[in-house]
Design a protein around this motif. Structure first.
Motif, PDB file in Angstrom:
ATOM      1  N   VAL A 106     108.625  -6.427 -63.106  1.00 49.16           N
ATOM      2  CA  VAL A 106     108.796  -6.608 -61.982  1.00 49.16           C
ATOM      3  C   VAL A 106     107.848  -7.271 -61.114  1.00 49.16           C
ATOM      4  O   VAL A 106     106.594  -7.453 -61.781  1.00 49.16           O
ATOM      5  CB  VAL A 106     109.355  -5.332 -61.090  1.00 49.16           C
ATOM      6  CG1 VAL A 106     110.266  -4.355 -61.573  1.00 49.16           C
ATOM      7  CG2 VAL A 106     107.821  -4.256 -61.101  1.00 49.16           C
ATOM      8  N   PRO A 107     108.206  -8.048 -60.284  1.00 47.45           N
ATOM      9  CA  PRO A 107     107.014  -8.791 -59.415  1.00 47.45           C
ATOM     10  C   PRO A 107     105.766  -7.894 -59.007  1.00 47.45           C
ATOM     11  O   PRO A 107     106.280  -6.874 -58.705  1.00 47.45           O
ATOM     12  CB  PRO A 107     107.556  -9.512 -58.394  1.00 47.45           C
ATOM     13  CG  PRO A 107     108.996  -9.689 -58.675  1.00 47.45           C
ATOM     14  CD  PRO A 107     109.333  -8.440 -59.663  1.00 47.45           C
ATOM     15  N   LEU A 108     104.605  -8.068 -59.267  1.00 47.91           N
ATOM     16  CA  LEU A 108     103.269  -7.306 -58.799  1.00 47.91           C
ATOM     17  C   LEU A 108     102.582  -8.011 -57.854  1.00 47.91           C
ATOM     18  O   LEU A 108     102.409  -9.073 -58.159  1.00 47.91           O
ATOM     19  CB  LEU A 108     102.748  -7.005 -60.199  1.00 47.91           C
ATOM     20  CG  LEU A 108     103.241  -6.082 -61.127  1.00 47.91           C
ATOM     21  CD1 LEU A 108     102.603  -6.188 -62.498  1.00 47.91           C
ATOM     22  CD2 LEU A 108     103.782  -4.776 -60.554  1.00 47.91           C
ATOM     23  N   ASN A 109     102.154  -7.170 -56.894  1.00 45.07           N
ATOM     24  CA  ASN A 109     101.195  -7.626 -55.853  1.00 45.07           C
ATOM     25  C   ASN A 109      99.927  -7.086 -56.046  1.00 45.07           C
ATOM     26  O   ASN A 109      99.543  -5.980 -56.590  1.00 45.07           O
ATOM     27  CB  ASN A 109     101.808  -7.316 -54.348  1.00 45.07           C
ATOM     28  CG  ASN A 109     103.009  -8.251 -54.030  1.00 45.07           C
ATOM     29  OD1 ASN A 109     103.256  -9.186 -54.883  1.00 45.07           O
ATOM     30  ND2 ASN A 109     103.784  -7.488 -53.013  1.00 45.07           N
ATOM     31  N   ILE A 110      98.863  -7.872 -55.412  1.00 43.86           N
ATOM     32  CA  ILE A 110      97.398  -7.293 -55.413  1.00 43.86           C
ATOM     33  C   ILE A 110      97.199  -6.263 -54.377  1.00 43.86           C
ATOM     34  O   ILE A 110      97.471  -6.543 -53.160  1.00 43.86           O
ATOM     35  CB  ILE A 110      96.440  -8.180 -55.323  1.00 43.86           C
ATOM     36  CG1 ILE A 110      96.486  -9.149 -56.715  1.00 43.86           C
ATOM     37  CG2 ILE A 110      94.967  -7.781 -55.316  1.00 43.86           C
ATOM     38  CD1 ILE A 110      95.537 -10.408 -56.757  1.00 43.86           C
ATOM     39  N   ASP A 111      96.825  -5.035 -54.425  1.00 43.29           N
ATOM     40  CA  ASP A 111      96.726  -3.801 -53.399  1.00 43.29           C
ATOM     41  C   ASP A 111      95.299  -3.674 -53.327  1.00 43.29           C
ATOM     42  O   ASP A 111      94.583  -3.612 -54.447  1.00 43.29           O
ATOM     43  CB  ASP A 111      97.642  -2.829 -53.982  1.00 43.29           C
ATOM     44  CG  ASP A 111      97.574  -1.777 -52.720  1.00 43.29           C
ATOM     45  OD1 ASP A 111      98.294  -2.372 -51.542  1.00 43.29           O
ATOM     46  OD2 ASP A 111      97.137  -0.752 -52.964  1.00 43.29           O
ATOM     47  N   HIS A 112      94.941  -3.276 -52.102  1.00 38.16           N
ATOM     48  CA  HIS A 112      93.396  -2.686 -51.921  1.00 38.16           C
ATOM     49  C   HIS A 112      93.550  -1.168 -52.031  1.00 38.16           C
ATOM     50  O   HIS A 112      94.249  -0.570 -51.109  1.00 38.16           O
ATOM     51  CB  HIS A 112      93.049  -3.353 -50.671  1.00 38.16           C
ATOM     52  CG  HIS A 112      92.673  -4.786 -50.398  1.00 38.16           C
ATOM     53  ND1 HIS A 112      94.008  -5.666 -50.436  1.00 38.16           N
ATOM     54  CD2 HIS A 112      91.578  -5.380 -50.541  1.00 38.16           C
ATOM     55  CE1 HIS A 112      92.942  -6.946 -50.240  1.00 38.16           C
ATOM     56  NE2 HIS A 112      91.872  -6.785 -50.491  1.00 38.16           N
ATOM     57  N   VAL A 113      92.699  -0.670 -52.820  1.00 32.69           N
ATOM     58  CA  VAL A 113      92.579   0.621 -53.067  1.00 32.69           C
ATOM     59  C   VAL A 113      92.162   1.451 -51.463  1.00 32.69           C
ATOM     60  O   VAL A 113      92.737   2.229 -51.184  1.00 32.69           O
ATOM     61  CB  VAL A 113      91.696   1.215 -53.950  1.00 32.69           C
ATOM     62  CG1 VAL A 113      91.728   2.778 -54.229  1.00 32.69           C
ATOM     63  CG2 VAL A 113      92.230   0.595 -55.550  1.00 32.69           C
ATOM     64  N   HIS A 114      91.040   0.888 -50.963  1.00 37.89           N
ATOM     65  CA  HIS A 114      90.715   1.088 -49.707  1.00 37.89           C
ATOM     66  C   HIS A 114      91.043   0.185 -48.777  1.00 37.89           C
ATOM     67  O   HIS A 114      90.528  -0.972 -49.006  1.00 37.89           O
ATOM     68  CB  HIS A 114      89.242   1.327 -49.542  1.00 37.89           C
ATOM     69  CG  HIS A 114      88.532   1.825 -48.357  1.00 37.89           C
ATOM     70  ND1 HIS A 114      89.199   3.179 -48.016  1.00 37.89           N
ATOM     71  CD2 HIS A 114      87.927   1.366 -47.570  1.00 37.89           C
ATOM     72  CE1 HIS A 114      88.469   3.404 -46.631  1.00 37.89           C
ATOM     73  NE2 HIS A 114      87.703   2.173 -46.315  1.00 37.89           N
TER      74      HIS A 114
END
Length: 424
Positions: A202-210
């Motif tokens: 599936v399409p994946l985005n870059i996410d910020h942990v904090h």
């Protein structure tokens, strides 16, 4: 003919040349034929080019024809390195020597303080990656008229990744290709899997942990991959609020060391200089390679990345099968096997060849009778008594050396063929 490489041909045409007697088999793996009735002056040799996608564990090599900005794939090889095994052996040797110096044994003076490293020195496990890649470049140059080599010189910029910002002079992170290096690293690090729900394909985005809204940074240790639903559901929540059960595992993986990118970073200049000293060389970044691959709709693999390295307009043909060459070595120089404490345990024969065969040779076995009656093909394991073992896909076959015929000497590699998933 006479050792001069000619233009690659198709398997069907190679079979016709062999059947008519116009060619003979020069090598079985990779399959190479030699023409008997034609010279280079009588042939049309347009030349080919090669692309290299260097990696820490695997290196992809692609041979293709180039007409302007159009490329057509002809052959693909994936080389599996054994750098970790080399490092493990060096650590084992170091521990043996340290123990001999500290125990009540023959005195061996320490020499670690008086050894000078030459300019350009790199660790043996890293030098192995460079030398193995150059071995295959030299082989392909003998078998095909390679005119130019394209190498991906920048796979990951670890300095820019750690800084979390674009660096001046890093042109591959500017303009159209901005952000591709960090994203490509995260895709490789998290195996293209969502960190929160383990979704794949599936399409994946870059996410910020904090979250940045709470003071989080763009450092790579604060970035993970998330699918679109998880990314939207998390929003500005902290990791421990959104996924308390997975928080520790995600944090541990996000802060993993940049071991593989560091290995590529350490060898990229040595590889480029070595290739440039032998053949005309073009370079490209990992971001440009990914851009080219996405434009042609190709899947992610080392060999397809090698086909898309550098500047190009389009790829009109891709290779459907890939030769996997795994570095297995040529055995050991030591003729004594030590125990866990470093003491001699088993003494090996002083020679490695028995009755014309050595362990690792590719042979054909014709067993006339008995339990293993039949025709087989595989790698041989030799014994001094002459009763050798042939390793086949169906299992080991034991037979006499009189029933074996040599096809190809062992060259330090084990080979396999895998299907290439061309479309993404």
């Amino acid at each position: 003919m006479h050792g001069s490489p000619l233009q690659p041909t198709t398997p069907a045409r190679a079979r016709k040349l062999l059947k008519s007697g116009r060619a003979v088999v020069a090598r079985h793996t990779p399959f190479v034929i030699r023409l008997k009735d034609r010279t280079v002056s009588d042939s049309q040799v347009d030349g080919v080019e090669a692309g290299i996608d260097p990696g820490s564990k695997h290196t992809g090599i692609s041979v293709f024809t180039a007409d302007g900005g159009e490329r057509r794939g002809r052959y693909a090889i994936q080389v599996d390195h054994r750098g970790p095994a080399i490092g493990k052996k060096l650590d084992q040797r170091s521990n043996y020597r340290r123990r001999r110096r500290s125990s009540n044994l023959r005195y061996r003076a320490p020499r670690f303080a008086n050894r000078a490293r030459p300019k350009g020195w790199i660790a043996p496990s890293l030098r192995h990656r460079v030398e193995t890649t150059m071995t295959w470049v030299d082989r392909l140059s003998r078998w095909a008229p390679v005119r130019k080599v394209h190498v991906e010189r920048v796979a990951f910029d670890t300095h820019a990744i750690s800084a979390g910002r674009s660096l001046e002079g890093a042109e591959y992170q500017q303009g159209t290709l901005h952000g591709y290096e960090v994203r490509e690293y995260l895709l490789a690090k998290f195996d293209r899997v969502c960190s929160y729900c383990d979704a794949t394909g599936v399409p994946l985005n870059i996410d910020h942990v904090h979250p940045r809204s709470r003071g989080g940074s763009d450092r790579v240790s604060n970035l993970v991959l998330a699918c679109v639903p998880c990314n939207q559901a998390k929003g500005s929540q902290d990791l421990r609020e959104f996924a308390p059960d997975r928080a520790e595992r995600i944090l541990q993986r996000a802060k993993a060391p940049l071991r593989d990118p560091a290995a590529v970073q350490a060898t990229r200049w040595a590889l480029w200089r070595t290739i440039e000293a032998r053949l005309p060389t073009g370079v490209g970044s990992g971001g440009r390679t990914k851009w080219n691959r996405q434009q042609s709709g190709a899947a992610k693999s080392h060999t397809l990345d090698a086909l898309h390295v550098g500047k190009l307009d389009k790829v009109t043909e891709m290779v459907m099968e890939v030769l996997i060459a795994r570095c297995s070595g040529r055995g050991r120089y030591a003729r004594t096997s030590p125990d866990q404490h470093g003491f001699p345990r088993l003494r090996m024969p002083r020679t490695k060849t028995f009755f014309g065969f050595a362990t690792g040779d590719l042979v054909r076995a014709v067993v006339p009778k008995g339990k293993y009656a039949g025709h087989y093909r595989g790698r041989v394991v030799v014994r001094s008594c002459g009763s050798h073992t042939v390793r086949t896909a169906a299992g080991p076959v034991k037979t006499s050396h009189r029933n074996l015929r040599l096809l190809q000497r062992g060259d330090g590699y084990t080979y396999a063929v895998a299907k290439e998933e061309c479309s993404s």
